[in-house]
Design a protein around this motif. Sequence first.
Motif, PDB file in Angstrom:
ATOM      1  N   ASN A 682       0.613  -0.975   0.359  1.00  0.00           N
ATOM      2  CA  ASN A 682      -0.258   0.172   0.112  1.00  0.00           C
ATOM      3  C   ASN A 682       0.617   1.487   0.093  1.00  0.00           C
ATOM      4  O   ASN A 682       0.419   2.065  -0.655  1.00  0.00           O
ATOM      5  N   PHE A 683       1.614   1.244   0.591  1.00  0.00           N
ATOM      6  CA  PHE A 683       2.442   2.610   0.541  1.00  0.00           C
ATOM      7  C   PHE A 683       3.318   2.535  -0.758  1.00  0.00           C
ATOM      8  O   PHE A 683       3.339   3.818  -1.032  1.00  0.00           O
ATOM      9  N   VAL A 684       4.430   1.456  -1.266  1.00  0.00           N
ATOM     10  CA  VAL A 684       4.378   1.550  -2.731  1.00  0.00           C
ATOM     11  C   VAL A 684       3.550   1.442  -3.583  1.00  0.00           C
ATOM     12  O   VAL A 684       3.510   3.101  -4.934  1.00  0.00           O
ATOM     13  N   ALA A 685       2.144   1.052  -3.127  1.00  0.00           N
ATOM     14  CA  ALA A 685       1.036   2.804  -4.250  1.00  0.00           C
ATOM     15  C   ALA A 685       0.912   3.451  -4.343  1.00  0.00           C
ATOM     16  O   ALA A 685       1.102   4.171  -4.737  1.00  0.00           O
ATOM     17  N   LEU A 686       1.146   4.525  -2.967  1.00  0.00           N
ATOM     18  CA  LEU A 686       0.818   4.951  -2.617  1.00  0.00           C
ATOM     19  C   LEU A 686       1.724   6.446  -3.509  1.00  0.00           C
ATOM     20  O   LEU A 686       1.473   7.798  -3.755  1.00  0.00           O
ATOM     21  N   ALA A 687       3.391   5.751  -2.977  1.00  0.00           N
ATOM     22  CA  ALA A 687       4.491   6.650  -3.541  1.00  0.00           C
ATOM     23  C   ALA A 687       4.120   6.803  -5.141  1.00  0.00           C
ATOM     24  O   ALA A 687       4.627   7.939  -5.075  1.00  0.00           O
ATOM     25  N   ASP A 688       3.977   5.983  -5.276  1.00  0.00           N
ATOM     26  CA  ASP A 688       3.808   5.538  -6.658  1.00  0.00           C
ATOM     27  C   ASP A 688       3.244   6.649  -7.529  1.00  0.00           C
ATOM     28  O   ASP A 688       3.311   7.330  -8.200  1.00  0.00           O
ATOM     29  N   LYS A 689       2.275   6.166  -6.736  1.00  0.00           N
ATOM     30  CA  LYS A 689       1.364   8.109  -6.578  1.00  0.00           C
ATOM     31  C   LYS A 689       1.559   9.804  -7.330  1.00  0.00           C
ATOM     32  O   LYS A 689       1.137  10.618  -7.842  1.00  0.00           O
ATOM     33  N   TYR A 690       2.960  10.009  -6.457  1.00  0.00           N
ATOM     34  CA  TYR A 690       3.569  10.957  -5.850  1.00  0.00           C
ATOM     35  C   TYR A 690       4.463  10.788  -6.688  1.00  0.00           C
ATOM     36  O   TYR A 690       5.922  11.703  -6.419  1.00  0.00           O
ATOM     37  N   ALA A 691       5.583   9.771  -7.463  1.00  0.00           N
ATOM     38  CA  ALA A 691       6.092   9.255  -7.976  1.00  0.00           C
ATOM     39  C   ALA A 691       6.774  10.737  -8.757  1.00  0.00           C
ATOM     40  O   ALA A 691       7.755  10.802  -8.935  1.00  0.00           O
ATOM     41  N   HIS A 692       5.835  11.611  -9.777  1.00  0.00           N
ATOM     42  CA  HIS A 692       6.765  12.726 -10.499  1.00  0.00           C
ATOM     43  C   HIS A 692       6.756  13.751  -9.815  1.00  0.00           C
ATOM     44  O   HIS A 692       7.355  15.252 -10.548  1.00  0.00           O
ATOM     45  N   LEU A 693       6.548  13.992  -8.509  1.00  0.00           N
ATOM     46  CA  LEU A 693       7.856  15.046  -8.289  1.00  0.00           C
ATOM     47  C   LEU A 693       8.836  15.036  -7.201  1.00  0.00           C
ATOM     48  O   LEU A 693       9.475  15.732  -6.979  1.00  0.00           O
ATOM     49  N   GLY A 694       9.660  13.606  -7.970  1.00  0.00           N
ATOM     50  CA  GLY A 694      10.784  14.134  -8.203  1.00  0.00           C
ATOM     51  C   GLY A 694      11.061  12.495  -7.108  1.00  0.00           C
ATOM     52  O   GLY A 694      10.767  11.781  -7.015  1.00  0.00           O
ATOM     53  N   GLY A 695      12.800  12.792  -7.251  1.00  0.00           N
ATOM     54  CA  GLY A 695      13.431  11.186  -6.961  1.00  0.00           C
ATOM     55  C   GLY A 695      12.917  11.160  -5.268  1.00  0.00           C
ATOM     56  O   GLY A 695      13.253   9.507  -4.895  1.00  0.00           O
ATOM     57  N   LEU A 696      12.582  12.454  -4.392  1.00  0.00           N
ATOM     58  CA  LEU A 696      12.563  11.788  -2.984  1.00  0.00           C
ATOM     59  C   LEU A 696      11.673  10.961  -3.068  1.00  0.00           C
ATOM     60  O   LEU A 696      10.864  10.339  -1.871  1.00  0.00           O
ATOM     61  N   TYR A 697      10.407  10.363  -4.146  1.00  0.00           N
ATOM     62  CA  TYR A 697       9.248  10.010  -4.485  1.00  0.00           C
ATOM     63  C   TYR A 697       9.832   8.426  -4.693  1.00  0.00           C
ATOM     64  O   TYR A 697       7.909   7.969  -4.766  1.00  0.00           O
ATOM     65  N   GLN A 698      10.949   8.721  -5.068  1.00  0.00           N
ATOM     66  CA  GLN A 698      11.160   7.147  -5.900  1.00  0.00           C
ATOM     67  C   GLN A 698      10.890   5.748  -4.876  1.00  0.00           C
ATOM     68  O   GLN A 698      12.567   6.099  -4.245  1.00  0.00           O
ATOM     69  N   VAL A 699      10.401   4.550  -4.637  1.00  0.00           N
ATOM     70  CA  VAL A 699      10.958   4.493  -3.625  1.00  0.00           C
ATOM     71  C   VAL A 699      11.460   2.962  -4.586  1.00  0.00           C
ATOM     72  O   VAL A 699      12.163   3.286  -5.331  1.00  0.00           O
ATOM     73  N   THR A 700      12.482   2.639  -3.331  1.00  0.00           N
ATOM     74  CA  THR A 700      14.004   1.452  -4.120  1.00  0.00           C
ATOM     75  C   THR A 700      13.494  -0.043  -4.484  1.00  0.00           C
ATOM     76  O   THR A 700      11.993  -0.680  -3.907  1.00  0.00           O
ATOM     77  N   ASP A 701      14.034  -0.644  -4.928  1.00  0.00           N
ATOM     78  CA  ASP A 701      13.670  -1.909  -6.033  1.00  0.00           C
ATOM     79  C   ASP A 701      13.090  -2.896  -5.020  1.00  0.00           C
ATOM     80  O   ASP A 701      12.546  -3.717  -4.787  1.00  0.00           O
ATOM     81  N   LYS A 702      14.050  -2.838  -3.417  1.00  0.00           N
ATOM     82  CA  LYS A 702      14.575  -3.392  -2.254  1.00  0.00           C
ATOM     83  C   LYS A 702      12.465  -3.420  -1.630  1.00  0.00           C
ATOM     84  O   LYS A 702      11.718  -4.254  -1.559  1.00  0.00           O
ATOM     85  N   MET A 703      12.547  -2.104  -1.647  1.00  0.00           N
ATOM     86  CA  MET A 703      11.161  -2.014  -1.532  1.00  0.00           C
ATOM     87  C   MET A 703       9.791  -2.378  -2.687  1.00  0.00           C
ATOM     88  O   MET A 703       8.632  -3.497  -1.415  1.00  0.00           O
ATOM     89  N   ARG A 704       9.883  -2.804  -3.257  1.00  0.00           N
ATOM     90  CA  ARG A 704       9.083  -3.283  -4.447  1.00  0.00           C
ATOM     91  C   ARG A 704       9.017  -4.613  -3.959  1.00  0.00           C
ATOM     92  O   ARG A 704       8.137  -5.013  -4.284  1.00  0.00           O
ATOM     93  N   GLU A 705      10.618  -5.025  -4.396  1.00  0.00           N
ATOM     94  CA  GLU A 705      10.261  -6.758  -3.815  1.00  0.00           C
ATOM     95  C   GLU A 705       9.626  -6.885  -2.597  1.00  0.00           C
ATOM     96  O   GLU A 705       9.049  -8.073  -2.759  1.00  0.00           O
ATOM     97  N   LEU A 706       9.744  -6.192  -1.876  1.00  0.00           N
ATOM     98  CA  LEU A 706       8.911  -6.982  -0.250  1.00  0.00           C
ATOM     99  C   LEU A 706       7.195  -6.345  -0.453  1.00  0.00           C
ATOM    100  O   LEU A 706       7.142  -7.641  -0.527  1.00  0.00           O
TER     101      LEU A 706
END
Length: 716
Positions: A682-706
């Motif tokens: 759920n957190f990853v999905a939320l962060a993805d909604k804001y990913a256009h705001l820049g690098g600070l909003y990009q989740v890491t690969d490991k988070m996606r994996e988890l």
Amino acid sequence: MIYQSPTIQVEQLEDNIARLCFNAAGSVNKFDRETLTSLDAALDAIKQQPNLKGLMLVSGKDAFIVGADITEFLGLFAQDDAVLLNWLEEANKVFNKLEDLPFPTISAIKGFALGGGCETILATDLRVADTTARIGLPETKLGIIPGFGGTVRLPRVIGADNALEWITTGKDQRPEAALKVGAIDAVVAPEALETAAIQMLNDAIAEKIDWQSRRNHKLSPLTLPKLEAMMSFATAKGMVFQVAGKHYPAPMAAVDVIEQAAGAKRDEALQIEHQAFLKLAKTEVAQALIGIFLNDQLVKGKAKKASKQAKPVNSAAVLGAGIMGGGIAYQSASKGTPIVMKDIAQPALELGLGEASKLLTAQIKRGRSTPEKMAAVLNNITATLDYSAVKQADIVVEAVVEHPKVKATVLAEVEEHVSEDAIIASNTSTISINLLAKSLKKPERFCGMHFFNPVHKMPLVEVIRGENSSEETIASVVAYAAKMGKTPIVVNDCPGFFVNRVLFPYFAGFSGLLADGADFAAIDKVMEKQFGWPMGPAYLLDVVGLDTGHHAQAVMAEGFPDRMGKTGKDAIDVMFEAQRFGQKNAKGFYQYSVDRRGKPKKDIDPVSYELLGNTFGELKEFTKDEIIARTMIPMIIETVRCLEEGIIATPAEADMGLVYGLGFPPFRGGVFRYIDTMGVANFVALADKYAHLGGLYQVTDKMRELAANNGSYYQA
Ligand SMILES: NC(=O)c1ccc[n+]([C@@H]2O[C@H](COP(=O)([O-])OP(=O)(O)OC[C@H]3O[C@@H](n4cnc5c(N)ncnc54)[C@H](O)[C@@H]3O)[C@@H](O)[C@H]2O)c1
């Protein structure tokens, strides 16, 4: 011997008295499942013993029983309601069995009798404590209520008003206070404890004390006239709401339970307690607060382990007598390590000593210290302009101005003056420890020791390991911080270390919102009232100082240009350029003054709106969820990066760093508990909604994996 197990032994004394001794294998007695089962069996054995006339409970340790075994809680509370209810019912049967024995019973209490320990003594007819005793029901601090009959027996023993106070605050009580309200029947010297208890028990056996009617009172409804009852509970609710607030439901639930059960006899009252316990045990708040308790134990355990490898610190020195140096000197001296405070300016020394005196005087006023103690603490601080006094220090903490060149010079100088094996630490907040280490001949004796302002109040110390710091250096600084009463957390060197590295992305999220037209006061309100921070970001920046914030932000931008590099002017620049430095010059986002009673006051200042409006245009409205997401996502992802990069060792330490260093809302447990509660996916999905705001909003690969593996950061 009547009964024996690894945790409990029961023997028969003269006069047909049974002596039940809690004596577990570890350093303390606690109510884990094994002890409960054992107590049940011991009571059965006691019941079967012919001719017994009384029972005395004692402890073979320094403390009676420290409480339930909290390490069992999270696993237990995750079970189905039916399993949890069964656990409560079975446990309560044991306490009832103790209460219902056919002869008088007494507890002889020393040290802690907390939580389940307190509930045990409440199940006996009489209670004698020695002067070391500390008694209380701290469960509401963990987001739950007492579950072994505490909410039922305590009000019947000490009255509703007193019990409401004890249970809703969760504070432990000294024996004199417990005696005053009737929680115990006598206080004696430690060496007289058992003799006094046996004497009192014999008096009860001889019917000189009416133990039967005392017991009946505990088994009956609370005797309170209706009007008085209404007043007690209404007052308690008002107070509890003010103190605990909406984010902490347990104290209020405790008041409700006591009120609902007031008209009931014991067994029915216990059912009411069980039902409320079940609900609270399942709340996210309870999980978060129990998590914090366990994390705190882990961090303390690490500090204890470090102290075994540490070099003893019998005397210390601090360089710089400013805000931080003065605070460090006070803290070290008041916790018993003498300290030399060196500066280059006499007025600075006087200021540093003056601050220490002010803190001590305030303590005397609050009844927490005496003039003698104050004199002893001040005697422990030697103020000097001369390096010679630094020679015998086992550890030197550098806290001079935040300037790399000045610090480099000071560190090289001090190395010339200290003993061969003295440890040197720097309290820098932004300068690389590896860079500063270059000024030393022996970088292995050097590391960071980052205190927070104000030193006497803030519990965290970040101990920063440079690439050359030896393990002995780290262990010694950790041990010294713990000796100063602080919670040390070891992190690896990087820009901002841990706490500032995750704080500045949060400020960047805040600045981004302002650049898009958000109102800073509206943001503060959401972050304080909804999210639960002690201060919103604008207020926090004013307290930290916008000059300090501006400088630290530049360091972070240089350290992490991809994510934290800036593209244009932000709100921090606007305030800084207008020389609105925050509380220190009474103007920042807000304006500051002193009210009639001399208390600092914070007000909206139209000037800051004008300045921000000139740069960012019209104000726009943002929803609460948007505000929380846009400020918190950058902090959360940066915290995860710190874990993935090994800047911080464990989620537990990261969460404690955030709670102790920044005041992250304890009912949320810290960033990792927050993500786990929300669900990583759920957190990853939320962060993805804001990913256009820049690098600070990009989740890491490991988070996606988890997230894909349905994982979590904590294991239940
Ligand atoms: N203020 C904070 O909130 C805070 C928090 C954490 C860390 N720090 C860090 O702590 C350090 C000190 O900060 P502060 O706020 O106490 O600063 P400050 O300006 O209040 O005090 C600095 C002191 O250092 C003295 N000094 C300067 N050169 C010296 C020298 N060569 N030898 C001895 N003393 C010397 C000055 O006279 C002054 O008294 C800085 O590195 C800062 O980044 C500050």
